[in-house]
Design an enzyme around this catalytic site. Structure first.
Site, PDB file in Angstrom:
ATOM      1  N   CYS A  81       0.841  -1.198   0.000  1.00 28.34           N
ATOM      2  CA  CYS A  81       0.000   0.000   0.000  1.00 28.34           C
ATOM      3  C   CYS A  81       0.875   1.246   0.000  1.00 28.34           C
ATOM      4  O   CYS A  81       1.896   1.288   0.689  1.00 28.34           O
ATOM      5  CB  CYS A  81      -0.911   0.033   1.227  1.00 28.34           C
ATOM      6  N   CYS A 156      -3.848  -7.729   7.364  1.00 29.32           N
ATOM      7  CA  CYS A 156      -3.867  -7.062   6.058  1.00 29.32           C
ATOM      8  C   CYS A 156      -5.223  -6.376   5.930  1.00 29.32           C
ATOM      9  O   CYS A 156      -6.195  -6.993   5.496  1.00 29.32           O
ATOM     10  CB  CYS A 156      -3.657  -8.072   4.931  1.00 29.32           C
ATOM     11  N   TYR A 288     -12.470 -12.111 -23.975  1.00 30.67           N
ATOM     12  CA  TYR A 288     -11.692 -12.231 -22.729  1.00 30.67           C
ATOM     13  C   TYR A 288     -12.665 -12.479 -21.580  1.00 30.67           C
ATOM     14  O   TYR A 288     -12.665 -11.777 -20.571  1.00 30.67           O
ATOM     15  CB  TYR A 288     -10.862 -10.981 -22.472  1.00 30.67           C
ATOM     16  N   CYS A 382      -8.178  -2.978 -16.678  1.00 35.00           N
ATOM     17  CA  CYS A 382      -7.373  -2.778 -15.467  1.00 35.00           C
ATOM     18  C   CYS A 382      -6.178  -1.880 -15.751  1.00 35.00           C
ATOM     19  O   CYS A 382      -5.354  -1.660 -14.862  1.00 35.00           O
ATOM     20  CB  CYS A 382      -6.902  -4.125 -14.917  1.00 35.00           C
TER      21      CYS A 382
END
Length: 424
Positions: A81, A156, A288, A382
């Protein structure tokens, strides 16, 4: 607030004071002259060390009003992060503006819808790197910032609570994997409706792979933890239940290592948006398609032809079709859409096409869509840069990018995704 949260060891040398003026593309603050400092925010005065254009934060002298307390004890050391110290509203606005700027560089404009933003404790998959510990438990976690060193994690905060709770069991699961000195396992973990699915890669196989004793230990520890399945690079080592997910109205059994959207909320938001944009279609191409993230929602609207490069994903999709009455027809094929995109001539009866490619984008398929008679294209991406490149191909062929849905499902990272709707 005088000092940053945990940080890597600062380089030697006297500290230098900087005024942070903006945020860089990777989430580092930027000072005059293009000097970058991690874990800083616009308007802050900070002390940094190091040379060149990449420095390390020593101290925050004057904090921004947008600075917040990072929720993770590993923040600043773990490389996972970058932006836990930034309040959510300005953080999300910065991401959306970066997306807008990426599209603008290709001279693309569209209506931007309010962003979907994932919250903490919503990630349903993570990949833990494991290193040798002791016979009972390995060390496991994420890579440190700018290093191959491992940060052995206990929590996490981005991940689903059930995944976080499984970390000790995952460390136990990894302990038998180090028979060969070159083994560097990674545990790819996915939370499914039937339990946690673990696919382990990086176990040295040239020496014959794991011994029978080690495999037995893996299976025993998987059973103790009640994992649904454990596979070694796709080969089943333990199976209690098939890992399954619900996609639209259909239950799909996942092949090992199958791709899923990182959060269930993002998957639903994108699926609903894609289905709304495809409303009224008579025939749809889902390119896809993976295991059917959008396929089954789209099959509630019209006939769908689905294609993906992964045969195991197509097999899982096909098996699920047989258990999904009430949908319009679905055909599916395993096809490399880079080397063999669906041609414009094959799309002559298709009026809506959806594509959701990997980060490299869909240049070859976009060119065929541009040549086709398809009236509406829905792009899921993405990677905004490759989306913008492919969008330019479509726009140059007469499409118009109408709407964009920004999607932030990689919380506290600089990464943002999107869905765009084109028509002509």
């Amino acid at each position: 607030m005088r000092r940053s949260r945990p940080r890597p060891q600062a380089p030697s040398g006297p500290p230098v004071e900087l005024l942070i003026e903006a945020m860089g593309g990777e989430g580092d603050g930027v000072a005059a002259g293009g000097v970058y400092a991690p874990f800083t925010l616009p308007g802050e005065r900070v002390l940094v060390r190091g040379g060149g254009d990449r420095r390390e934060l020593v101290e925050v002298l004057a904090a921004s009003a947008e600075r917040v307390e990072p929720p993770c004890p590993h923040f600043g050391v773990c490389g996972g992060c970058a932006l836990q110290h930034w309040a959510h509203a300005p953080y999300l606005a910065w991401k959306v503006e970066r997306l807008r700027g990426t599209l603008a560089r290709q001279h693309l404009e569209a209506e931007f819808l309010p962003a979907y933003a994932a919250g903490p404790q919503t990630r349903r998959r993570f990949a833990l790197h494991a290193r040798r510990g002791n016979r009972e438990a390995a060390r496991a976690g994420y890579k440190a910032r700018k290093s191959w060193d491992l940060v052995d994690i206990a929590v996490c905060p981005i991940s689903e609570p059930r995944l976080q709770a499984a970390i000790p069991a995952l460390k136990r699961l990894a302990a038998p994997l180090f028979e060969h000195p070159k083994s560097a396992p990674t545990l790819h973990c996915t939370l499914t409706a039937t339990g946690i699915d673990v696919d382990i890669t990086g176990v040295e196989a040239k020496s014959g792979g794991l011994s029978a004793d080690a495999r037995m230990q893996v299976a025993e520890r998987a059973a103790e933890a009640d994992f649904a399945r454990v596979t070694l690079a796709g080969e089943v080592a333990y199976l209690a239940r098939l890992p399954q997910v619900r996609l639209g109205t259909v239950t799909v059994s996942l092949p090992p290592g199958a791709f899923l959207q990182a959060t269930l909320g993002a998957e639903i938001a994108m699926g609903d948006f894609v289905a709304e944009a495809a409303a009224g279609a008579s025939r749809i191409a889902d390119l896809y398609c993976g295991v059917g993230t959008f396929t089954f929602r789209l099959a509630g609207i019209a006939q769908v032809h689905a294609a993906d490069f992964a045969p195991e994903a197509i097999q899982a999709l096909g098996a699920a079709v047989a258990t999904a009455p009430g949908l319009h027809g679905i055909t599916a094929e395993a096809r490399d859409l880079v080397r063999r995109p669906v041609l414009a001539e094959e799309l002559r009866k298709t009026d809506v096409a959806v594509f959701d490619p990997p980060r490299a984008g869909a240049a070859e398929q976009a060119a065929e869509l541009a040549r086709s008679g398809v009236a509406r294209v829905i792009g899921v991406s993405c990677n905004p840069a490759t989306f913008a490149r492919d969008a330019r191909t479509l726009v140059d062929a007469g499409f118009r990018l109408e709407r964009v849905l920004p999607v932030d499902q990689f919380l506290w990272s600089p990464h943002i995704e999107l869905v765009g709707v084109f028509s002509r």
